[in-house]
Design a protein around this motif. Structure first.
Motif, PDB file in Angstrom:
ATOM      1  N   LYS A   8       1.268  -1.586  -0.105  1.00  0.00           N
ATOM      2  CA  LYS A   8      -0.059  -0.481   0.328  1.00  0.00           C
ATOM      3  C   LYS A   8       0.792   1.477   0.003  1.00  0.00           C
ATOM      4  CE  LYS A   8      -4.180   1.529   1.174  1.00  0.00           C
ATOM      5  NZ  LYS A   8      -4.334   2.688   0.762  1.00  0.00           N
ATOM      6  N   GLY A   9       0.488   2.576  -0.651  1.00  0.00           N
ATOM      7  CA  GLY A   9       1.383   3.778  -0.674  1.00  0.00           C
ATOM      8  C   GLY A   9       0.714   4.995   0.590  1.00  0.00           C
ATOM      9  N   GLY A  10       1.541   5.765   0.770  1.00  0.00           N
ATOM     10  CA  GLY A  10       0.913   6.532   1.241  1.00  0.00           C
ATOM     11  C   GLY A  10       0.898   6.538   3.227  1.00  0.00           C
ATOM     12  N   VAL A  11       1.559   4.537   3.318  1.00  0.00           N
ATOM     13  CA  VAL A  11       1.232   4.816   4.714  1.00  0.00           C
ATOM     14  C   VAL A  11       2.725   4.643   5.654  1.00  0.00           C
ATOM     15  CG1 VAL A  11      -0.221   2.562   4.109  1.00  0.00           C
ATOM     16  CG2 VAL A  11       2.235   2.371   3.714  1.00  0.00           C
ATOM     17  N   GLY A  12       3.816   5.668   5.595  1.00  0.00           N
ATOM     18  CA  GLY A  12       4.556   6.239   5.674  1.00  0.00           C
ATOM     19  C   GLY A  12       5.451   5.307   5.753  1.00  0.00           C
ATOM     20  N   LYS A  13       6.740   4.460   4.593  1.00  0.00           N
ATOM     21  CA  LYS A  13       7.400   3.905   4.526  1.00  0.00           C
ATOM     22  C   LYS A  13       8.213   4.738   4.362  1.00  0.00           C
ATOM     23  CE  LYS A  13       5.676   1.861   0.689  1.00  0.00           C
ATOM     24  NZ  LYS A  13       4.352   2.357   0.211  1.00  0.00           N
ATOM     25  N   THR A  14       8.388   5.814   3.424  1.00  0.00           N
ATOM     26  CA  THR A  14       9.094   6.614   3.666  1.00  0.00           C
ATOM     27  C   THR A  14       9.407   7.921   4.330  1.00  0.00           C
ATOM     28  OG1 THR A  14       8.968   7.123   1.352  1.00  0.00           O
ATOM     29  CG2 THR A  14      10.132   8.700   2.073  1.00  0.00           C
ATOM     30  N   THR A  15       8.936   8.351   5.213  1.00  0.00           N
ATOM     31  CA  THR A  15       8.835   8.913   6.213  1.00  0.00           C
ATOM     32  C   THR A  15       9.486   7.987   7.590  1.00  0.00           C
ATOM     33  OG1 THR A  15       6.448  10.038   5.896  1.00  0.00           O
ATOM     34  CG2 THR A  15       7.672  10.131   8.534  1.00  0.00           C
ATOM     35  N   THR A  16       8.893   7.185   7.656  1.00  0.00           N
ATOM     36  CA  THR A  16       9.787   5.745   9.010  1.00  0.00           C
ATOM     37  C   THR A  16      11.280   5.721   8.408  1.00  0.00           C
ATOM     38  OG1 THR A  16       7.556   4.805   9.177  1.00  0.00           O
ATOM     39  CG2 THR A  16       9.926   3.876  10.126  1.00  0.00           C
ATOM     40  N   THR A  17      11.903   5.393   7.031  1.00  0.00           N
ATOM     41  CA  THR A  17      12.611   5.505   6.763  1.00  0.00           C
ATOM     42  C   THR A  17      13.605   5.996   6.921  1.00  0.00           C
ATOM     43  OG1 THR A  17      12.275   4.045   5.087  1.00  0.00           O
ATOM     44  CG2 THR A  17      14.291   4.435   4.916  1.00  0.00           C
ATOM     45  N   ALA A  18      13.610   7.772   6.893  1.00  0.00           N
ATOM     46  CA  ALA A  18      13.895   8.529   7.115  1.00  0.00           C
ATOM     47  C   ALA A  18      14.199   8.983   8.610  1.00  0.00           C
ATOM     48  CB  ALA A  18      13.332   9.789   6.075  1.00  0.00           C
ATOM     49  N   ALA A  19      13.409   8.857   9.141  1.00  0.00           N
ATOM     50  CA  ALA A  19      12.874   9.263  10.901  1.00  0.00           C
ATOM     51  C   ALA A  19      14.260   7.795  11.484  1.00  0.00           C
ATOM     52  CB  ALA A  19      12.095   9.610  11.406  1.00  0.00           C
ATOM     53  N   LEU A  20      13.411   6.790  10.419  1.00  0.00           N
ATOM     54  CA  LEU A  20      15.328   6.258  11.126  1.00  0.00           C
ATOM     55  C   LEU A  20      16.529   6.401  10.886  1.00  0.00           C
ATOM     56  CD1 LEU A  20      13.494   2.844  10.907  1.00  0.00           C
ATOM     57  CD2 LEU A  20      13.799   3.692  12.677  1.00  0.00           C
ATOM     58  N   ALA A  21      17.099   6.812   9.915  1.00  0.00           N
ATOM     59  CA  ALA A  21      17.938   6.985   9.765  1.00  0.00           C
ATOM     60  C   ALA A  21      18.947   8.519  10.335  1.00  0.00           C
ATOM     61  CB  ALA A  21      18.129   7.651   7.659  1.00  0.00           C
ATOM     62  N   GLU A  22      17.619   9.566  10.376  1.00  0.00           N
ATOM     63  CA  GLU A  22      18.646  10.591  11.155  1.00  0.00           C
ATOM     64  C   GLU A  22      18.350  10.571  12.791  1.00  0.00           C
ATOM     65  OE1 GLU A  22      16.994  14.257   8.305  1.00  0.00           O
ATOM     66  OE2 GLU A  22      15.800  13.902   9.690  1.00  0.00           O
ATOM     67  N   GLY A 253       8.753  17.115  15.980  1.00  0.00           N
ATOM     68  CA  GLY A 253       7.559  17.196  17.340  1.00  0.00           C
ATOM     69  C   GLY A 253       8.579  17.231  18.802  1.00  0.00           C
ATOM     70  N   GLN A 254       7.212  18.064  19.263  1.00  0.00           N
ATOM     71  CA  GLN A 254       8.065  18.331  21.114  1.00  0.00           C
ATOM     72  C   GLN A 254       6.791  17.787  21.912  1.00  0.00           C
ATOM     73  OE1 GLN A 254      11.106  20.251  21.976  1.00  0.00           O
ATOM     74  NE2 GLN A 254      10.802  21.442  20.246  1.00  0.00           N
ATOM     75  N   GLY A 255       5.958  17.404  20.966  1.00  0.00           N
ATOM     76  CA  GLY A 255       4.857  16.811  21.983  1.00  0.00           C
ATOM     77  C   GLY A 255       4.924  14.843  21.930  1.00  0.00           C
ATOM     78  N   GLY A 256       5.795  14.333  21.952  1.00  0.00           N
ATOM     79  CA  GLY A 256       5.722  12.921  21.790  1.00  0.00           C
ATOM     80  C   GLY A 256       6.802  12.572  21.048  1.00  0.00           C
ATOM     81  N   GLN A 257       6.284  13.312  19.985  1.00  0.00           N
ATOM     82  CA  GLN A 257       6.611  12.582  18.087  1.00  0.00           C
ATOM     83  C   GLN A 257       7.374  12.224  18.087  1.00  0.00           C
ATOM     84  OE1 GLN A 257       4.894  15.418  18.611  1.00  0.00           O
ATOM     85  NE2 GLN A 257       3.645  15.887  17.029  1.00  0.00           N
ATOM     86  N   PHE A 258       8.613  13.172  18.417  1.00  0.00           N
ATOM     87  CA  PHE A 258      10.068  12.540  18.569  1.00  0.00           C
ATOM     88  C   PHE A 258      10.213  11.791  19.350  1.00  0.00           C
ATOM     89  CE2 PHE A 258      14.846  12.966  20.263  1.00  0.00           C
ATOM     90  CZ  PHE A 258      14.855  12.842  19.110  1.00  0.00           C
ATOM     91  N   LEU A 259      10.442  11.514  20.492  1.00  0.00           N
ATOM     92  CA  LEU A 259       9.906  10.231  21.452  1.00  0.00           C
ATOM     93  C   LEU A 259       9.935   9.523  21.487  1.00  0.00           C
ATOM     94  CD1 LEU A 259       9.814  12.357  24.878  1.00  0.00           C
ATOM     95  CD2 LEU A 259      11.994  12.014  24.028  1.00  0.00           C
ATOM     96  N   ALA A 260       8.802   9.288  20.283  1.00  0.00           N
ATOM     97  CA  ALA A 260       8.098   7.918  19.923  1.00  0.00           C
ATOM     98  C   ALA A 260       9.138   7.480  18.935  1.00  0.00           C
ATOM     99  CB  ALA A 260       6.609   8.574  18.844  1.00  0.00           C
ATOM    100  N   LEU A 261       9.384   8.509  18.209  1.00  0.00           N
ATOM    101  CA  LEU A 261      10.427   7.941  16.859  1.00  0.00           C
ATOM    102  C   LEU A 261      11.751   7.167  17.195  1.00  0.00           C
ATOM    103  CD1 LEU A 261       9.158  10.390  14.279  1.00  0.00           C
ATOM    104  CD2 LEU A 261       9.157   8.911  13.743  1.00  0.00           C
ATOM    105  N   ARG A 262      12.438   8.026  18.552  1.00  0.00           N
ATOM    106  CA  ARG A 262      13.424   7.795  18.867  1.00  0.00           C
ATOM    107  C   ARG A 262      13.356   6.438  19.656  1.00  0.00           C
ATOM    108  NH1 ARG A 262      17.460   7.655  22.995  1.00  0.00           N
ATOM    109  NH2 ARG A 262      18.866   8.707  22.554  1.00  0.00           N
ATOM    110  N   GLU A 263      12.300   6.102  20.169  1.00  0.00           N
ATOM    111  CA  GLU A 263      11.985   4.485  21.009  1.00  0.00           C
ATOM    112  C   GLU A 263      11.914   3.860  20.038  1.00  0.00           C
ATOM    113  OE1 GLU A 263       9.271   5.569  24.343  1.00  0.00           O
ATOM    114  OE2 GLU A 263       8.095   3.652  23.747  1.00  0.00           O
ATOM    115  N   LEU A 264      11.680   4.307  18.957  1.00  0.00           N
ATOM    116  CA  LEU A 264      11.177   3.007  17.527  1.00  0.00           C
ATOM    117  C   LEU A 264      12.345   2.753  17.635  1.00  0.00           C
ATOM    118  CD1 LEU A 264       8.961   1.299  15.358  1.00  0.00           C
ATOM    119  CD2 LEU A 264       9.635   3.700  14.429  1.00  0.00           C
ATOM    120  N   THR A 265      13.204   4.010  16.777  1.00  0.00           N
ATOM    121  CA  THR A 265      14.408   3.260  16.142  1.00  0.00           C
ATOM    122  C   THR A 265      15.333   2.881  17.819  1.00  0.00           C
ATOM    123  OG1 THR A 265      14.399   5.935  15.962  1.00  0.00           O
ATOM    124  CG2 THR A 265      16.580   4.517  15.798  1.00  0.00           C
ATOM    125  N   ALA A 266      15.098   2.872  19.109  1.00  0.00           N
ATOM    126  CA  ALA A 266      15.859   1.951  20.195  1.00  0.00           C
ATOM    127  C   ALA A 266      15.436   0.455  19.543  1.00  0.00           C
ATOM    128  CB  ALA A 266      15.877   2.474  21.455  1.00  0.00           C
TER     129      ALA A 266
END
Ligand SMILES: Nc1ncnc2c1ncn2[C@@H]1O[C@H](COP(=O)(O)OP(=O)(O)O)[C@@H](O)[C@H]1O
Ligand SMILES: [Mg+2]
Length: 280
Positions: A8-22, A253-266
């Motif tokens: 499926k397109g538009g499900v956040g594949k690219t966004t997730t990949t970019a955030a993981l890398a950064e 995002g400081q409202g938990g978004q960055f922390l969620a992405l960081r937790e996902l990366t860990a």
């Protein structure tokens, strides 16, 4: 090497990949290579901007060159010369490199299917032999199809992530996707380990999201769910822009978004350690 894949397109594949890398780079000091296989080149544009993206394309410095070589019967080039070093608009991100995509991959994809002189799914692997040694993680952003170019990416992947919105339409395709990847893995005699489902664009208030999450959790044939969900957020959507936002916390995002992405990366790092035995 890990592919992010969903039919499926538009499900956040690219966004997730970019955030993981950064985050792997800025927060965990990891060296990351991004491979963009989607002709829409969203990941490329996020990492180098639209102008540079177009320049890379006109200068033939994208992965299209690798596939064009194979189709023309030329010796596969060493992709080292195509690697863009130190990408991402964020100053804090210092160790992410990129193999860029090109819209030319659309036409090349059709031609690849007609390639008979060599196995059309091994072109990328051959071009990458000299490239991979310097990286802790290689993340492959795949387009939402199972065509020959995508298969080139899956063929070199040790594992795959399935980003999905927890809604009915986005999760339909997960079982057929799992079974097809099992089939490919057997055909290639190369394991492609299922690392799990990453819930994206999650809305706590949505009853559909709650119900689908329940289903995903309870069905034992479905892959493991990463415990951290990426919330739906304007700021994550705006993070696609090629700008230095300051810190990653400000970007995502400081409202938990960055922390969620960081937790996902860990959790991603822990999962690759366990499931792929990557110790670094
Ligand atoms: N967590 C999120 N919250 C809000 N918008 C998002 C989120 N993740 C992705 N988006 C947006 O949704 C769209 C599709 O995301 P993208 O990562 O390009 O998906 P895919 O690669 O699966 O097609 C993009 O416009 C992106 O900016
Ligand atoms: Mg994408």
């Amino acid at each position: 090497m890990v592919a992010t894949f969903n039919l499926k397109g538009g499900v956040g594949k690219t966004t997730t990949t970019a955030a993981l890398a950064e985050i792997l780079s800025a927060e965990f000091g990891k060296r990351v290579l991004l491979i963009d296989l989607d002709p829409q080149r969203n990941l490329t544009t996020m990492m180098v901007g639209e102008k540079r993206s177009a320049e890379l394309d006109s200068g033939d410095h994208t992965l299209a060159a690798v596939f064009a070589d194979a189709l023309a019967g030329r010796r596969p080039r060493d992709a080292t010369e195509l690697v863009q070093h130190g990408v991402s608009p964020m100053q804090a991100v210092t160790s992410v490199d990129l193999l860029a995509s090109s819209p030319k991959l659309i036409a090349l994809q059709d031609d690849m299917a007609r390639l008979t002189t060599l196995d059309p799914t091994t072109v990328l692997a051959a071009a990458l032999t000299g490239v991979l040694s310097g990286y802790d993680f290689v993340l492959i952003d795949c387009p939402p199809n199972l065509g020959p170019i995508t298969q080139n990416g899956l063929r070199i992947a040790d594992g795959y992530l399935i980003p999905t919105i927890p809604d009915v339409m986005s999760t339909y395709s997960i079982p057929p996707l799992q079974s097809h990847l099992r089939h490919l893995s057997t055909a290639w005699s190369a394991p492609i380990t299922e690392l799990g489902v990453v819930i994206t664009k999650y809305r706590r208030s949505s009853t559909v999201h709650q119900r689908i999450l329940e289903t995903l959790r309870e069905n034992p044939t479905l892959p493991r769910l990463f415990p951290t969900r990426i919330p739906e957020s304007n700021q994550i959507a705006a993070a696609a822009e090629f700008t230095d936002f300051g810190t990653l916390r400000q970007k995502y995002g400081q409202g938990g978004q960055f922390l969620a992405l960081r937790e996902l990366t860990a959790d991603f790092m822990a999962t690759t350690r366990i499931k792929l035995a990557w110790g670094r």
